[in-house]
Design an enzyme around this catalytic site. Structure first.
Site, PDB file in Angstrom:
ATOM      1  CD  GLU A 236       2.085  -1.031  -1.105  1.00 23.47           C
ATOM      2  OE1 GLU A 236       2.124  -0.727  -2.323  1.00 23.47           O
ATOM      3  OE2 GLU A 236       1.716  -0.246  -0.233  1.00 23.47           O
ATOM      4  CB  CYS A 270       0.129   2.302  -3.186  1.00 22.71           C
ATOM      5  SG  CYS A 270       1.431   3.148  -2.281  1.00 22.71           S
TER       6      CYS A 270
END
Length: 465
Positions: A236, A270
């Site tokens: 990720e 993120c």
């Protein structure tokens, strides 16, 4: 500022005060190896537990997190500068992940039976594979560790955590919570190691899978290392998520939501809103409201509930962000608000908006991991989607439109990301998959998907004689 690195170890530093919190010593190679072996031995016992037994422990972990949420929220604020209200929200999300996994995990992992074409019975078993190694960042000290650890513990695996150095205390706090809730000792192990030692962990015979949350560059290194020893990875990675404001958007809603989407968690997320792609016909109206909202963000002491924006987690991260802003301006970007390094203690950076953002500028091409927004004008709705997809990243994104049906269709058919939010800003939901495409990585977490990333999908066949 005190030096973070010391002989044989490091210091954690409060980013709001620049004061040393604690000193830690790296494990020796032998200590790390021994800890991994103990985790493996704990796994051998844990994998024999029923799904119901595992679920009870997972549920208890969530309850224990909520019991100690105030303590944990304060620790996260101290270690990485998260405003205190966001710390409480993070712990609540993690408790929800535990509850969801405890309730749904058994259904996701139960055996499946299939009839074989030529007669006989086939059984599909989701068997645990062993020890899973997680390399996690600092921006969500509780959530980043919980989301992979809980899924893998429910699957029957052992879990290793290498947390970011500046939130080492949070990693150790989690270990304490897990074991207080009834998780067997050593099954969740925190490794206090450096990057070179981390590579050795990937090679360890007891480690069967590796997951990392971090930059695309770190993802490439870890993926190559794991591939060299034939171990699966889930990555990720970063992104520069685009939020589209279409010609029929509710501008007041879009501006207010986009401000929150950009400054949430001090802008260090993120899947945060980062590029704001606005159709020309509504651009000026949105710009006015958005800049006003960003100017009104209250920056200050992250321990106070009224604070909207705390410090960045480290001094080097603030320097990088400011360099990206300056390079963008040198290449034609315009600062509408913010953009100046403040004086005084703490690694604070103001809520900043850049306009005239174009390809070739860091504000367009790169991830700005902090409270800086890139405002981009599009000709029309089609052009807005083109700009959104004009990125090497693909984690999340958003669409603002009063026509929800049209927005959903655009998200499903055209938005090249792993997640899309309609008329809202979001982070994660326990029952929905989380992950990205392109340079934002691969693999999924949450929603029952993460629980099957590191299992042996085993086929057992009994043929008729």
């Amino acid at each position: 500022m005190k030096n973070r690195t010391i002989m044989g170890g490091f210091r954690t530093i409060n980013p709001a005060t620049e004061k040393v919190i604690k000193e830690y010593t790296y494990m020796t190679d032998d200590e790390a190896s021994e800890a991994i072996e103990k985790c493996h031995k704990a796994f051998i016992k844990w994998k024999t537990k029923s799904l119901t037994q595992r679920g009870k422990v997972i549920k208890a972990i969530g309850e224990k997190l909520m019991e100690r949420r105030e303590e944990f929220a304060k620790l996260m604020t101290q270690e990485m500068g998260k405003v205190i209200k966001h710390g409480f929200q993070e712990v609540k999300l993690c408790a929800g992940l535990c509850e969801y996994t405890a309730e749904q995990g058994a259904k996701e992992l139960e055996d499946e039976e299939r009839e074989l074409p030529e007669g006989g019975k086939g059984i599909i078993t989701y068997a645990p594979i062993g020890v899973v190694y997680g390399i996690q960042p600092w921006n969500f000290p509780c959530y980043q560790a919980i989301r992979y650890a809980i899924a893998n513990l429910m699957a029957g695996n052992g879990v290793l955590l290498k947390h970011a150095e500046n939130c080492t205390g949070s990693g150790l706090f989690l270990k304490e919570v897990f074991e207080e809730a009834g998780l067997p000792k050593d099954l969740f192990t925190v490794l206090i190691i450096d990057h070179e030692q981390s590579n050795t962990v990937i090679e360890n015979e007891f480690v069967r899978g590796v997951t990392l949350t971090g930059s695309a560059e770190a993802g490439k290194v870890v993926a190559q290392k794991a591939a060299s020893v034939l171990k699966k990875t889930v990555l990720e990675l970063g992104s520069n998520d685009a939020y589209l404001v279409l010609d029929d958007a509710d501008i007041a809603l879009a501006a207010e939501t986009c401000v929150q989407g950009r400054i949430y968690n001090n802008g260090e997320t993120c899947v945060a809103a980062k590029r704001f792609v606005v159709v020309e016909s509504v651009y000026d109206k949105f710009k006015k409201a958005f800049v006003k909202g960003m100017k009104g963000v209250e920056t200050g002491d992250p321990t106070k509930r009224e604070t909207g924006l705390g410090p960045m987690a480290r001094e080097d991260l603030r320097e990088k962000l400011h360099n990206q802003v300056e390079k963008s301006v040198e290449n034609g970007a315009e600062i509408l608000t913010g953009g100046k390094l403040p004086k005084g203690k703490g690694f604070f950076y103001p809520a900043t908006v850049l306009a005239n953002v174009k390809p070739g500028q860091p504000a367009y091409d790169e991830e700005l991991f902090g409270p800086v927004a890139s405002l981009i004008k599009a000709k029309d709705n089609t052009d807005a989607m083109r700009i959104a997809n004009d990125s090497r990243f693909g984690l999340g994104g958003g669409i603002f439109s009063k026509n929800e049906k049209k927005a959903i269709e655009l998200a499903q058919q055209h938005f090249d990301t792993g997640m899309v939010f309609i008329n809202s800003f979001g982070l994660a939901q326990p029952n929905m998959p989380f992950g990205g495409v392109k340079d934002s990585g691969y693999g999924r977490e949450h929603g029952g998907f993460g629980i099957k990333e590191f299992v042996n999908v085993k086929a057992v066949m009994s043929l008729n004689s």
